[in-house]
Scaffold this motif. Structure first.
Motif, PDB file in Angstrom:
ATOM      1  N   PRO A  97       0.844  -1.200   0.000  1.00 51.75           N
ATOM      2  CA  PRO A  97       0.000   0.000   0.000  1.00 51.75           C
ATOM      3  C   PRO A  97       0.879   1.249   0.000  1.00 51.75           C
ATOM      4  N   ALA A  98       0.600   2.166  -0.927  1.00 50.31           N
ATOM      5  CA  ALA A  98       1.460   3.349  -1.069  1.00 50.31           C
ATOM      6  C   ALA A  98       0.619   4.560  -1.424  1.00 50.31           C
ATOM      7  N   SER A  99       0.198   5.306  -0.420  1.00 49.74           N
ATOM      8  CA  SER A  99      -0.534   6.572  -0.625  1.00 49.74           C
ATOM      9  C   SER A  99      -1.701   6.411  -1.590  1.00 49.74           C
ATOM     10  N   GLY A 100      -2.584   5.471  -1.294  1.00 46.77           N
ATOM     11  CA  GLY A 100      -3.763   5.280  -2.123  1.00 46.77           C
ATOM     12  C   GLY A 100      -3.566   4.322  -3.277  1.00 46.77           C
ATOM     13  N   GLU A 101      -2.333   3.906  -3.542  1.00 46.27           N
ATOM     14  CA  GLU A 101      -2.058   2.940  -4.593  1.00 46.27           C
ATOM     15  C   GLU A 101      -1.673   1.607  -3.984  1.00 46.27           C
ATOM     16  N   LEU A 102      -1.816   0.551  -4.784  1.00 47.70           N
ATOM     17  CA  LEU A 102      -1.368  -0.774  -4.385  1.00 47.70           C
ATOM     18  C   LEU A 102      -0.308  -1.216  -5.393  1.00 47.70           C
ATOM     19  N   LEU A 103       0.946  -1.247  -4.945  1.00 51.09           N
ATOM     20  CA  LEU A 103       2.049  -1.593  -5.838  1.00 51.09           C
ATOM     21  C   LEU A 103       2.315  -3.092  -5.779  1.00 51.09           C
ATOM     22  N   PRO A 104       2.328  -3.777  -6.933  1.00 52.22           N
ATOM     23  CA  PRO A 104       2.583  -5.222  -6.937  1.00 52.22           C
ATOM     24  C   PRO A 104       4.074  -5.520  -7.093  1.00 52.22           C
ATOM     25  N   LEU A 105       4.592  -6.328  -6.203  1.00 56.13           N
ATOM     26  CA  LEU A 105       5.969  -6.807  -6.287  1.00 56.13           C
ATOM     27  C   LEU A 105       5.883  -8.321  -6.404  1.00 56.13           C
ATOM     28  N   GLU A 106       6.154  -8.849  -7.596  1.00 53.73           N
ATOM     29  CA  GLU A 106       5.971 -10.279  -7.847  1.00 53.73           C
ATOM     30  C   GLU A 106       7.223 -11.067  -7.467  1.00 53.73           C
ATOM     31  N   VAL A 107       6.978 -12.248  -6.923  1.00 51.51           N
ATOM     32  CA  VAL A 107       8.069 -13.154  -6.562  1.00 51.51           C
ATOM     33  C   VAL A 107       7.712 -14.539  -7.086  1.00 51.51           C
ATOM     34  N   TRP A 108       8.599 -15.114  -7.873  1.00 48.56           N
ATOM     35  CA  TRP A 108       8.395 -16.453  -8.420  1.00 48.56           C
ATOM     36  C   TRP A 108       9.377 -17.407  -7.768  1.00 48.56           C
ATOM     37  N   ALA A 109       8.865 -18.553  -7.337  1.00 43.38           N
ATOM     38  CA  ALA A 109       9.715 -19.576  -6.719  1.00 43.38           C
ATOM     39  C   ALA A 109       9.530 -20.882  -7.487  1.00 43.38           C
ATOM     40  N   PRO A 110      10.165 -21.002  -8.669  1.00 39.73           N
ATOM     41  CA  PRO A 110       9.891 -22.144  -9.540  1.00 39.73           C
ATOM     42  C   PRO A 110      10.534 -23.453  -9.095  1.00 39.73           C
ATOM     43  N   ARG A 111      11.478 -23.388  -8.149  1.00 39.61           N
ATOM     44  CA  ARG A 111      12.144 -24.626  -7.745  1.00 39.61           C
ATOM     45  C   ARG A 111      11.211 -25.469  -6.882  1.00 39.61           C
ATOM     46  N   HIS A 112      11.102 -26.754  -7.209  1.00 42.34           N
ATOM     47  CA  HIS A 112      10.296 -27.691  -6.434  1.00 42.34           C
ATOM     48  C   HIS A 112      11.160 -28.876  -6.029  1.00 42.34           C
ATOM     49  N   ASP A 113      11.080 -29.267  -4.781  1.00 45.44           N
ATOM     50  CA  ASP A 113      11.760 -30.465  -4.300  1.00 45.44           C
ATOM     51  C   ASP A 113      10.700 -31.495  -3.943  1.00 45.44           C
ATOM     52  N   HIS A 114      10.876 -32.724  -4.446  1.00 47.36           N
ATOM     53  CA  HIS A 114       9.897 -33.780  -4.212  1.00 47.36           C
ATOM     54  C   HIS A 114      10.598 -35.047  -3.732  1.00 47.36           C
ATOM     55  N   VAL A 115       9.895 -35.817  -2.929  1.00 46.75           N
ATOM     56  CA  VAL A 115      10.408 -37.096  -2.488  1.00 46.75           C
ATOM     57  C   VAL A 115      10.284 -38.098  -3.630  1.00 46.75           C
ATOM     58  N   ARG A 116      11.214 -39.019  -3.711  1.00 50.49           N
ATOM     59  CA  ARG A 116      11.169 -40.067  -4.738  1.00 50.49           C
ATOM     60  C   ARG A 116      10.495 -41.298  -4.161  1.00 50.49           C
ATOM     61  N   PHE A 117       9.566 -41.855  -4.939  1.00 54.67           N
ATOM     62  CA  PHE A 117       8.882 -43.077  -4.534  1.00 54.67           C
ATOM     63  C   PHE A 117       9.385 -44.209  -5.408  1.00 54.67           C
ATOM     64  N   ASP A 118      10.119 -45.113  -4.817  1.00 54.10           N
ATOM     65  CA  ASP A 118      10.697 -46.236  -5.553  1.00 54.10           C
ATOM     66  C   ASP A 118       9.939 -47.507  -5.214  1.00 54.10           C
ATOM     67  N   GLY A 119       9.250 -48.047  -6.221  1.00 54.02           N
ATOM     68  CA  GLY A 119       8.538 -49.295  -6.010  1.00 54.02           C
ATOM     69  C   GLY A 119       7.266 -49.109  -5.207  1.00 54.02           C
ATOM     70  N   ASP A 120       6.569 -50.213  -4.983  1.00 53.36           N
ATOM     71  CA  ASP A 120       5.324 -50.188  -4.230  1.00 53.36           C
ATOM     72  C   ASP A 120       5.610 -50.338  -2.746  1.00 53.36           C
ATOM     73  N   PRO A 121       5.018 -49.497  -1.916  1.00 56.24           N
ATOM     74  CA  PRO A 121       5.231 -49.635  -0.477  1.00 56.24           C
ATOM     75  C   PRO A 121       4.550 -50.887   0.051  1.00 56.24           C
ATOM     76  N   ASP A 122       5.068 -51.416   1.134  1.00 59.31           N
ATOM     77  CA  ASP A 122       4.468 -52.588   1.757  1.00 59.31           C
ATOM     78  C   ASP A 122       3.222 -52.187   2.535  1.00 59.31           C
ATOM     79  N   GLY A 123       2.341 -53.153   2.737  1.00 59.75           N
ATOM     80  CA  GLY A 123       1.162 -52.894   3.543  1.00 59.75           C
ATOM     81  C   GLY A 123      -0.033 -52.465   2.713  1.00 59.75           C
TER      82      GLY A 123
END
Length: 248
Positions: A105-131
């Motif tokens: 918020p800036a004196s009656g205006e709304l200034l957009p500051l964009e942030v992109w976080a494209p990095r994704h970390d995922h767990v690896r699933f190897d094979g079928d789990p037991d149970g």
């Protein structure tokens, strides 16, 4: 490896080619009206001299609000109105959104500051789990009519208008006609009622207690679907008319 991209508010100089600042994990970017050194200067009298600081942290980022009085809002442009508030003086607030918009918020205006976080970390699933396999939280079949109805209800907000009014039943009928020529008000309403039971917003017909009357049924369905990614923008393909090549 860069994990964060910061896109400053547009100016007349870079209206066509927006400036982009890349941050690697652990790097910080200060922003404000009087940012020094490698900081981001936002030339607006309504922005604090030392407004805040962004820190890259791998798959997410942190926001520090260095202003004395002003709360910052961080929006998720791809979500259904999701946002977080970072109060004055708050340091290192974690932001989980892949695409974010810091609203200053800036004196009656709304200034957009964009942030992109494209990095994704995922767990690896190897094979079928037991149970025994885990029972899915929400069982939806994307080939069924009820899913097309749900997609049509979610479409306006998935298209980038998180506060858009939901379509009426008549508008849903018209939207579904290309892929479902026999769609009618009664059939769409039946599917809405069925979804309310299937997604456990209402008790099923097999129970003796019908439960309280569900007001805002469509709003509840859309809110649940978007909150848990039951319908994504890619799913809107179910609303398209079948190709002639695939028609029988």
């Amino acid at each position: 490896m860069y994990s964060l991209i910061v896109v400053p508010p547009p100016t007349t100089q870079d209206a066509e080619h927006r400036t982009r600042i890349h941050l690697a994990p652990g790097e910080r970017l200060a922003f404000g009206r009087s940012a020094h050194g490698n900081g981001l200067r936002i030339a607006h009298d309504g922005v604090s001299r030392r407004a805040g600081e962004i820190t890259a942290q791998g798959a997410f980022w942190l926001l520090s609000n260095l202003s004395r009085e002003q709360t910052y809002v961080v929006e998720n442009p791809e979500g259904a109105g999701e946002h977080i508030k970072v109060g004055p003086g708050r340091l290192d607030a974690p932001v989980p959104f892949e695409f974010s918009r810091i609203v200053l918020p800036a004196s009656g205006e709304l200034l957009p500051l964009e942030v992109w976080a494209p990095r994704h970390d995922h767990v690896r699933f190897d094979g079928d789990p037991d149970g025994t396999a885990t029972v899915p939280a929400f069982s939806l079949d994307r080939t069924k009519r009820y899913f097309a109805v749900l997609a049509a209800l979610c479409e306006p907000r998935l298209r980038g208008a998180p506060h858009a009014p939901l379509p009426t039943v008549e508008q849903v009928v018209e939207r579904l006609r290309p892929a479902w020529p026999a769609a009618s008000r009664a059939s769409v309403q039946w599917n809405i009622d069925y979804l309310a039971v299937k997604l456990r917003l209402k008790p099923g017909p097999e129970t003796a207690d019908p439960g309280p009357r569900l007001n805002g049924k469509k709003e509840s369905l859309v809110s649940l679907a978007l909150r848990f990614d039951l319908v994504r923008e890619d799913d809107l393909v179910v609303l398209a008319a079948p190709s002639r090549q695939g028609a029988r």
